[in-house]
Design a protein around this motif. Sequence first.
Motif, mmCIF file in Angstrom:
data_model
loop_
_atom_site.group_PDB
_atom_site.id
_atom_site.type_symbol
_atom_site.label_atom_id
_atom_site.label_comp_id
_atom_site.label_asym_id
_atom_site.label_seq_id
_atom_site.Cartn_x
_atom_site.Cartn_y
_atom_site.Cartn_z
ATOM 1 N N GLN A 1 -2.940 -0.259 0.931
ATOM 2 C CA GLN A 1 -4.368 -1.592 1.312
ATOM 3 C C GLN A 1 -4.994 -2.451 0.041
ATOM 4 O OE1 GLN A 1 -5.682 1.923 3.834
ATOM 5 N NE2 GLN A 1 -7.025 0.041 5.190
ATOM 6 N N GLU A 2 -5.520 -1.427 -0.970
ATOM 7 C CA GLU A 2 -5.891 -2.067 -1.784
ATOM 8 C C GLU A 2 -4.792 -3.685 -2.211
ATOM 9 O OE1 GLU A 2 -9.120 1.036 -3.244
ATOM 10 O OE2 GLU A 2 -7.228 0.942 -4.498
ATOM 11 N N ALA A 3 -4.203 -2.888 -2.359
ATOM 12 C CA ALA A 3 -2.576 -4.419 -3.468
ATOM 13 C C ALA A 3 -2.687 -5.149 -2.086
ATOM 14 C CB ALA A 3 -1.676 -3.871 -2.769
ATOM 15 N N LEU A 4 -2.617 -5.114 -0.796
ATOM 16 C CA LEU A 4 -3.629 -6.395 0.121
ATOM 17 C C LEU A 4 -4.336 -7.483 0.069
ATOM 18 C CD1 LEU A 4 -1.278 -4.623 2.964
ATOM 19 C CD2 LEU A 4 -0.480 -6.714 2.236
ATOM 20 N N ALA A 5 -5.889 -6.728 -0.476
ATOM 21 C CA ALA A 5 -6.738 -6.970 -0.060
ATOM 22 C C ALA A 5 -6.776 -7.666 -1.164
ATOM 23 C CB ALA A 5 -8.058 -5.927 -0.250
ATOM 24 N N ARG A 6 -5.945 -7.426 -2.351
ATOM 25 C CA ARG A 6 -6.111 -7.970 -3.338
ATOM 26 C C ARG A 6 -5.613 -9.426 -3.851
ATOM 27 N NH1 ARG A 6 -5.948 -3.163 -6.206
ATOM 28 N NH2 ARG A 6 -4.100 -3.124 -6.824
ATOM 29 N N HIS A 7 -4.727 -10.105 -2.442
ATOM 30 C CA HIS A 7 -3.737 -11.294 -2.662
ATOM 31 C C HIS A 7 -4.537 -11.747 -1.050
ATOM 32 C CE1 HIS A 7 -1.591 -10.563 -5.986
ATOM 33 N NE2 HIS A 7 -1.152 -8.955 -6.050
ATOM 34 N N GLY A 8 -5.637 -11.516 -0.727
ATOM 35 C CA GLY A 8 -6.000 -12.634 0.095
ATOM 36 C C GLY A 8 -5.638 -11.831 1.498
ATOM 37 N N VAL A 9 -4.837 -10.883 2.204
ATOM 38 C CA VAL A 9 -4.684 -10.498 3.240
ATOM 39 C C VAL A 9 -4.994 -9.207 2.833
ATOM 40 C CG1 VAL A 9 -2.156 -9.235 4.327
ATOM 41 C CG2 VAL A 9 -1.934 -10.855 1.943
ATOM 42 N N ARG A 10 -5.894 -9.071 4.913
ATOM 43 C CA ARG A 10 -6.536 -8.157 5.422
ATOM 44 C C ARG A 10 -6.122 -6.939 6.296
ATOM 45 N NH1 ARG A 10 -11.121 -9.598 9.839
ATOM 46 N NH2 ARG A 10 -8.989 -8.652 10.885
ATOM 47 N N PRO A 11 -5.319 -6.291 5.450
ATOM 48 C CA PRO A 11 -4.743 -4.605 6.036
ATOM 49 C C PRO A 11 -5.146 -4.193 6.645
ATOM 50 C CG PRO A 11 -6.364 -3.976 4.211
ATOM 51 C CD PRO A 11 -6.772 -4.944 4.020
ATOM 52 N N ALA A 12 -3.709 -3.562 7.799
ATOM 53 C CA ALA A 12 -4.891 -3.224 8.832
ATOM 54 C C ALA A 12 -3.224 -1.577 9.128
ATOM 55 C CB ALA A 12 -3.800 -4.055 10.692
ATOM 56 N N LEU A 13 -4.013 -0.911 9.568
ATOM 57 C CA LEU A 13 -2.977 0.606 9.784
ATOM 58 C C LEU A 13 -2.512 0.707 11.132
ATOM 59 C CD1 LEU A 13 -5.254 3.379 8.096
ATOM 60 C CD2 LEU A 13 -3.926 2.057 7.178
ATOM 61 N N THR A 14 -1.303 1.109 10.775
ATOM 62 C CA THR A 14 0.031 1.489 12.363
ATOM 63 C C THR A 14 0.974 2.575 12.477
ATOM 64 O OG1 THR A 14 0.090 -0.588 13.802
ATOM 65 C CG2 THR A 14 1.438 -0.568 11.735
ATOM 66 N N LEU A 15 1.809 2.995 13.193
ATOM 67 C CA LEU A 15 2.463 3.463 13.450
ATOM 68 C C LEU A 15 3.899 2.394 14.037
ATOM 69 C CD1 LEU A 15 2.050 6.089 16.311
ATOM 70 C CD2 LEU A 15 1.072 3.615 16.076
ATOM 71 N N ALA A 16 4.953 2.670 13.478
ATOM 72 C CA ALA A 16 5.985 2.426 14.263
ATOM 73 C C ALA A 16 7.147 3.126 13.864
ATOM 74 C CB ALA A 16 5.563 1.093 13.593
ATOM 75 N N SER A 17 8.368 3.119 14.365
ATOM 76 C CA SER A 17 9.462 3.662 14.304
ATOM 77 C C SER A 17 10.234 2.849 13.121
ATOM 78 C CB SER A 17 10.780 4.183 15.410
ATOM 79 O OG SER A 17 10.854 4.978 14.801
ATOM 80 N N THR A 18 10.410 4.109 11.662
ATOM 81 C CA THR A 18 10.808 3.106 10.338
ATOM 82 C C THR A 18 11.911 3.938 9.573
ATOM 83 O OG1 THR A 18 9.183 3.571 8.970
ATOM 84 C CG2 THR A 18 9.281 1.273 10.438
#
Length: 363
Positions: free
Chosen positions: A294-311
Amino acid sequence: MDALLPRVLTLAKAIQQIPAPTGEERARAAFVQTRWQEEGLPVVTDAVGNVYARVPGAQASAPPLVISAHLDTVFPADTPLTLRQQGDRLYGPGIGDNSVAVAALFGLWWQIRAAGKPLPADVWLVANVGEEGLGNLKGMKAVVARFGATPRAYVVLEGLGLGWVYHRGLGVRRYRVQIATPGGHAWARAGTPSAVHQMAALVTRLDALPLPPQATLNVGVFRGGVSINTIAPEAEIEIDLRAAEPAALRQLSKQVEKAFRRQRGPRVRLTWEIIGERPAGGLPERHPLVVAAQEALARHGVRPALTLASTDANWPLSRGLPAICLGLTLGGGAHTTDEYIQMRPLGTGLAVLADLVRALIAP
Ligand SMILES: [Zn+2]
């Protein structure tokens, strides 16, 4: 570094042009292997068809980081793979899921090399097989079997979904159910149980099951019968169960199997098999890996969001190992022939990836 984005895009296009349905990833894997060898990286392969490149770190004994992207696509081998550009959008089957993520493995290496000095520990780049469809995470299982609990983290890359941090793996279980009865003439043998009628009753029974929270049940396929005036001697369904919590998936599976057994009768033979399985698992929101992403995303101006998926992250997560899945750019139409990526945000995704890797591997 300005050249990074066009270079990664050129490579993603070349990868996208090589058909790679699940189970037939060989040509695409060979391409990746050759390219890594040309980059001068030590490369190994395994029995299931995964390709691994090691980016040597300063300290060979330090716990490595494993970064993976799946090679396979949902498209049959004869699907036209035409690419088309429209403004910032690049259209093409499989471009986002997952050619661009495989290309991003190279993008990461180029950024590490450009920094001029090795990272503190090894980074393993993995192009793996068997993520889509009925692949059952075969490739990722082999990756985890190889590295076990040694890596500081498993980071799984997906082309689409920049901003999403998949920290929980949605559990999936799939069944195929078959019913067989003696059948017969619709008039002369009236009263004999029909496989179609029995299967319909089973589906009604399944549809009435109370679902645990954050769980789904879908009968996606229903086929059976021979002709309009024949009591159907056979019928078949395919069921997809999903749940966020492992316990919920177990509970739902139990209920479903109980319903199967209850549908059996003296002249009603019911059999079932599990045709797909992806175990559930997850990391808490406060886990350092989830926070770092999340911090890495935020440092580059992207608002992070937590989610779940099948990966692919499902497998290490289900084994209690630290893993996340990260999206690299924006786009849409995944699993359709109208799939596209946005090219510009990929530049951000590549920077986030390199930044996250540096953060995770700091001594
Ligand atoms: Zn994918």
